[in-house]
Design a protein around this motif. Structure first.
Motif, mmCIF file in Angstrom:
data_model
loop_
_atom_site.group_PDB
_atom_site.id
_atom_site.type_symbol
_atom_site.label_atom_id
_atom_site.label_comp_id
_atom_site.label_asym_id
_atom_site.label_seq_id
_atom_site.Cartn_x
_atom_site.Cartn_y
_atom_site.Cartn_z
ATOM 1 N N VAL A 23 -71.616 21.390 -58.899
ATOM 2 C CA VAL A 23 -71.640 20.210 -59.760
ATOM 3 C C VAL A 23 -71.994 19.008 -58.887
ATOM 4 C CG1 VAL A 23 -69.990 21.039 -61.478
ATOM 5 C CG2 VAL A 23 -69.146 19.959 -59.398
ATOM 6 N N ILE A 31 -64.544 16.192 -58.060
ATOM 7 C CA ILE A 31 -65.584 16.486 -59.044
ATOM 8 C C ILE A 31 -65.341 17.920 -59.477
ATOM 9 C CG2 ILE A 31 -67.321 17.109 -57.284
ATOM 10 C CD1 ILE A 31 -69.388 15.708 -59.253
ATOM 11 N N ARG A 32 -65.535 18.192 -60.759
ATOM 12 C CA ARG A 32 -65.028 19.447 -61.287
ATOM 13 C C ARG A 32 -65.988 20.131 -62.247
ATOM 14 N NH1 ARG A 32 -59.527 17.192 -63.945
ATOM 15 N NH2 ARG A 32 -59.003 16.856 -61.754
ATOM 16 N N GLY A 33 -65.912 21.432 -62.214
ATOM 17 C CA GLY A 33 -66.600 22.231 -63.209
ATOM 18 C C GLY A 33 -65.538 22.893 -64.066
ATOM 19 N N TYR A 57 -63.244 20.061 -56.765
ATOM 20 C CA TYR A 57 -63.740 19.989 -55.394
ATOM 21 C C TYR A 57 -63.634 18.546 -54.906
ATOM 22 C CZ TYR A 57 -65.939 24.284 -57.081
ATOM 23 O OH TYR A 57 -66.159 25.513 -57.639
ATOM 24 N N ILE A 101 -74.202 13.043 -64.553
ATOM 25 C CA ILE A 101 -73.326 14.056 -63.954
ATOM 26 C C ILE A 101 -73.919 15.394 -64.354
ATOM 27 C CG2 ILE A 101 -71.672 14.030 -65.893
ATOM 28 C CD1 ILE A 101 -69.471 14.411 -63.642
ATOM 29 N N LEU A 150 -62.128 23.989 -62.097
ATOM 30 C CA LEU A 150 -62.337 24.099 -60.651
ATOM 31 C C LEU A 150 -62.622 22.709 -60.094
ATOM 32 C CD1 LEU A 150 -63.184 26.871 -62.032
ATOM 33 C CD2 LEU A 150 -64.615 27.249 -60.038
ATOM 34 N N ARG A 204 -64.695 32.918 -61.683
ATOM 35 C CA ARG A 204 -65.759 32.109 -61.068
ATOM 36 C C ARG A 204 -67.124 32.368 -61.711
ATOM 37 N NH1 ARG A 204 -69.002 29.454 -60.100
ATOM 38 N NH2 ARG A 204 -69.607 28.134 -58.344
ATOM 39 N N LEU A 243 -64.860 25.884 -66.609
ATOM 40 C CA LEU A 243 -65.425 27.155 -67.059
ATOM 41 C C LEU A 243 -64.504 27.767 -68.115
ATOM 42 C CD1 LEU A 243 -66.288 28.710 -63.532
ATOM 43 C CD2 LEU A 243 -67.606 27.048 -64.870
ATOM 44 N N ARG A 261 -78.163 28.598 -70.494
ATOM 45 C CA ARG A 261 -76.892 27.860 -70.638
ATOM 46 C C ARG A 261 -75.673 28.740 -70.338
ATOM 47 N NH1 ARG A 261 -73.060 25.951 -70.224
ATOM 48 N NH2 ARG A 261 -72.063 24.077 -71.065
ATOM 49 N N GLY A 262 -75.867 30.046 -70.414
ATOM 50 C CA GLY A 262 -74.768 30.973 -70.129
ATOM 51 C C GLY A 262 -74.738 31.449 -68.686
ATOM 52 N N TRP A 263 -75.638 30.938 -67.856
ATOM 53 C CA TRP A 263 -75.675 31.369 -66.445
ATOM 54 C C TRP A 263 -74.463 30.861 -65.676
ATOM 55 C CZ3 TRP A 263 -81.452 30.076 -64.882
ATOM 56 C CH2 TRP A 263 -82.301 30.984 -65.522
ATOM 57 N N MET A 270 -72.221 29.073 -62.796
ATOM 58 C CA MET A 270 -72.297 27.761 -62.143
ATOM 59 C C MET A 270 -72.484 27.910 -60.627
ATOM 60 S SD MET A 270 -69.451 24.696 -62.233
ATOM 61 C CE MET A 270 -68.464 25.284 -60.826
ATOM 62 N N PHE A 284 -64.262 10.271 -65.599
ATOM 63 C CA PHE A 284 -65.682 10.183 -65.930
ATOM 64 C C PHE A 284 -66.152 11.559 -66.388
ATOM 65 C CE2 PHE A 284 -64.638 6.875 -63.009
ATOM 66 C CZ PHE A 284 -65.296 5.758 -63.520
ATOM 67 N N VAL A 285 -66.812 11.580 -67.520
ATOM 68 C CA VAL A 285 -67.161 12.868 -68.116
ATOM 69 C C VAL A 285 -68.653 12.927 -68.455
ATOM 70 C CG1 VAL A 285 -64.832 13.190 -69.054
ATOM 71 C CG2 VAL A 285 -66.594 12.069 -70.457
ATOM 72 N N ALA A 336 -70.081 18.207 -54.554
ATOM 73 C CA ALA A 336 -68.810 18.913 -54.430
ATOM 74 C C ALA A 336 -68.571 19.311 -52.987
ATOM 75 C CB ALA A 336 -68.825 20.158 -55.319
ATOM 76 N N GLN A 376 -68.793 31.171 -67.951
ATOM 77 C CA GLN A 376 -69.746 30.143 -68.362
ATOM 78 C C GLN A 376 -69.155 28.734 -68.237
ATOM 79 O OE1 GLN A 376 -72.072 30.836 -71.970
ATOM 80 N NE2 GLN A 376 -71.382 32.961 -71.970
ATOM 81 N N MET A 377 -70.026 27.798 -67.994
ATOM 82 C CA MET A 377 -69.608 26.402 -67.848
ATOM 83 C C MET A 377 -69.368 25.755 -69.212
ATOM 84 S SD MET A 377 -71.684 23.299 -65.928
ATOM 85 C CE MET A 377 -72.690 22.823 -67.350
ATOM 86 N N ILE A 378 -68.245 25.076 -69.324
ATOM 87 C CA ILE A 378 -67.972 24.291 -70.532
ATOM 88 C C ILE A 378 -68.508 22.875 -70.340
ATOM 89 C CG2 ILE A 378 -66.127 23.294 -71.951
ATOM 90 C CD1 ILE A 378 -64.475 25.896 -71.049
ATOM 91 N N THR A 379 -68.100 22.237 -69.257
ATOM 92 C CA THR A 379 -68.587 20.898 -68.959
ATOM 93 C C THR A 379 -68.300 20.554 -67.501
ATOM 94 O OG1 THR A 379 -68.645 18.599 -69.766
ATOM 95 C CG2 THR A 379 -66.471 19.660 -69.640
ATOM 96 N N VAL A 380 -68.602 19.335 -67.121
ATOM 97 C CA VAL A 380 -68.363 18.837 -65.760
ATOM 98 C C VAL A 380 -67.677 17.483 -65.869
ATOM 99 C CG1 VAL A 380 -70.275 20.062 -64.657
ATOM 100 C CG2 VAL A 380 -70.704 17.862 -65.764
ATOM 101 N N ALA A 381 -66.987 17.066 -64.830
ATOM 102 C CA ALA A 381 -66.313 15.770 -64.875
ATOM 103 C C ALA A 381 -66.042 15.268 -63.466
ATOM 104 C CB ALA A 381 -64.998 15.875 -65.651
ATOM 105 N N HIS A 382 -65.750 13.987 -63.384
ATOM 106 C CA HIS A 382 -65.329 13.384 -62.120
ATOM 107 C C HIS A 382 -64.043 12.619 -62.376
ATOM 108 C CE1 HIS A 382 -64.963 10.777 -58.715
ATOM 109 N NE2 HIS A 382 -65.472 9.717 -59.306
#
Lengths: 171, 171
Positions: free
Chosen positions: A48, B58-60, B89, A58, B87, B41, B62, A41-43, A45, A107-108, B109, B44-50
């Motif tokens: 997306v 579409i976004r990541g 795209y 998503i 971020l 870059r 971090l 989970r910490g890798w 990105m 959208f999340v 993306a 770590q990823m927090i979440t994703v969204a559109h």
């Protein structure tokens, strides 16, 4: 009650160590024996995506250091040791966000659906193009052999230059 | 030609060090003075969204270690030093992926559009709820003051419990 819980934990602990030693009931995928990598989970990105249709999710695609380096440098085929983790979440509209935007548009990620792990090992997985696969729901390896067989069946239809990988790196 | 390039690089290098010393032409956002954090870059990823609508991206999302820890532990308000990188795209359908799926369903993306940085510093940014903002296109800080003012104007409309942050952590 506390005593019972302690006993139950003890049994669970024994169960786990037996599994680790014996291998038969380890938390790994069928066919490939892929486990959920520690710390995935910490890798970093990779990219997306949104899958509509039946998936309706998503997703964030993460990679270990070997995979991310290969993505960044365009190294194909991916070197052995590359691991890609595809994290999927329910695709849902966000009334909370939409309330502050000019139009409904947001959208999340909702609840996690599953995590798919792809492991590159050209010797171990020679019969599936060098990749082994696993799918995990709530951290538990899905034991469906037909499901796992569908991974390679689908990935192998990609253009050969992609080394059986859907994702492209997003800078 | 090689000589000219070397001279040009030398001038560019001098330009950069003057900027770093003088501050006037540094690569930072107006109003807040937020720069693009080194190594973001790889965070770590927090979440994703559109975001549909005008954004159509579409976004990541971090975060640096402080932000990610706060997200995971539900710490609100976020501690000083938290930095969130959004971020975005181009949101585009993928004919390549769709060709191997049962139905057209895959959105991925495309080219990066912009990166937005939110920095928590409750003293420095006391007038904007403790957050400073920056937007970067191709690594260059957008110098539009109205754009930067719109960050706080929008984030401040969220429920107070969110500490002016849209994103929620995806496990």
């Amino acid at each position: 009650m506390r005593k019972l819980t302690a006993v139950a934990s003890g049994i669970a602990a024994i169960g786990l160590s037996v599994a680790a030693a014996g291998g038969a009931t380890e938390n790994v995928s069928p066919i490939y024996g892929v486990s959920l990598p520690e710390g995935y989970r910490g890798w970093q990105m990779i990219t997306v995506a949104h899958e509509a249709g039946k998936n309706n999710d998503i997703r964030g695609i993460l990679g270990n250091d070997i995979a991310v380096k290969a993505f960044r440098e365009g190294t194909r085929p991916f070197p052995d040791g590359s691991v890609i983790a595809r994290l999927a979440y329910v695709y849902k509209s966000s009334p909370e966000n939409d309330a502050v935007f000019p139009t409904p548009q947001s959208f999340v990620a909702g609840a996690p659906t599953n995590v798919q792990i792809s492991v590159k090992d050209s010797k171990r997985y020679a019969e599936s193009g060098g990749w082994g696969y696993g799918q995990f729901e709530n951290g538990v390896a899905n034991q469906s052999e037909p499901l796992l067989k569908s991974c390679f069946a689908c990935h192998t239809r990609l253009d050969r230059s992609k080394d059986l990988v859907f994702s492209q790196y997003s800078p």
